[in-house]
Design an enzyme around this catalytic site. Structure first.
Site, PDB file in Angstrom:
ATOM      1  N   TYR A 144       0.839  -1.209   0.000  1.00 34.12           N
ATOM      2  CA  TYR A 144       0.000   0.000   0.000  1.00 34.12           C
ATOM      3  C   TYR A 144       0.867   1.250   0.000  1.00 34.12           C
ATOM      4  CZ  TYR A 144      -3.057   3.680   1.730  1.00 34.12           C
ATOM      5  OH  TYR A 144      -3.724   4.860   1.887  1.00 34.12           O
ATOM      6  N   LYS A 148      -0.972   2.294  -4.453  1.00 33.02           N
ATOM      7  CA  LYS A 148      -2.266   2.978  -4.151  1.00 33.02           C
ATOM      8  C   LYS A 148      -3.076   3.710  -5.265  1.00 33.02           C
ATOM      9  CE  LYS A 148      -4.371   6.023  -0.824  1.00 33.02           C
ATOM     10  NZ  LYS A 148      -4.297   7.056   0.068  1.00 33.02           N
TER      11      LYS A 148
END
Length: 255
Positions: A144, A148
């Site tokens: 992440y 993203k």
């Protein structure tokens, strides 16, 4: 008034921004992953022009979404290969914004939702699509931070800066909405939702002085933030990221 397409607008920040933009007189096109989510999006923002469906974890569906001519976000997603052989997080949060930006012609403004978490991301761009490490080496938090979508920390900031440089006739910026109380942020989030929405709307409308700039990373408020230094590296960061996306998707890099 502008025509604005917002990915991942069936709930959360995307939905709230869509509602605000409709109330301000803009024509807003919503996006949802499937018909069920599309119904949710329409109920939440009944004044939108339409809602388009498409799974951004699929390169084929993302290209189809762009063909329809009209910020999705994954956090902490488990590893499970998409049809293209990469984790959904990498597909949705890195490849989808690249594909959509390349295929939707003559964009005047691009807004990439990022996060302050990008500061701890790995700027080396090694194996950003998790093809070498595979499931055994997969860490959703690290992934992440590095990746993203229409909403990406480190790579979305890089993409925003790269498109700003490649397409000077448009405005391309990224923003950190802060830790706000959405489904992802949770009810205990302490961030100011109104500040996040106001910054998003400002960049989407492009009328205020701050929105006339390009390649900027914004904090809620809006105030200019300091992005990780690697995002300003044109050759080994921005251009390399564009090439990785182009090679994997078969999509020609933007001029």
């Amino acid at each position: 008034m502008a025509r604005i397409f917002i990915t991942g607008s069936s709930d959360g920040l995307g939905s709230i921004v869509a509602q605000r933009l409709v109330a301000r007189g803009h024509s807003v096109v919503l996006h949802a992953r499937n018909p069920v989510r599309a119904e949710d999006a329409t109920k939440a923002c009944s004044g939108a022009e339409t809602v388009l469906t498409g799974d951004l974890s699929s390169i084929e569906e993302t290209k189809k979404l762009a063909d329809d001519d009209y910020s999705a976000l994954l956090f902490g997603a488990p590893y499970s290969d998409t049809a293209d052989g990469i984790p959904p997080l990498a597909a949705v949060n890195t490849l989808a914004p690249y594909i959509l930006t390349c295929l939707i012609a003559r964009l005047k403004r691009m807004v990439f939702v990022s996060s302050d978490m990008h500061q701890s991301g790995d700027g080396s761009l090694e194996d950003i699509l998790w093809q070498q490490r595979g499931e055994k080496g997969y860490d959703p938090i690290k992934a992440y931070r590095a990746s993203k979508v229409y909403d990406t920390p480190l790579l979305n900031v890089m993409l925003a800066k790269a498109f700003a440089r490649r397409w000077p006739e448009g405005k391309s910026n990224s923003l950190d909405p802060g830790w706000v109380p959405t489904k992802m942020g949770g009810t205990n989030a302490s961030g100011d939702m109104e500040a996040a929405v106001a910054t998003y709307v400002m960049l989407a409308e492009g009328e205020e002085d701050n929105a006339q700039r390009s390649g900027i990373y914004y904090n809620p408020g809006p105030t200019e933030g300091r992005a990780q230094a690697s995002t300003d590296d044109e050759k080994t960061a921005q251009e390399r990221l564009l090439q990785i996306c182009a090679d994997f998707t078969g999509m020609k890099q933007p001029i």
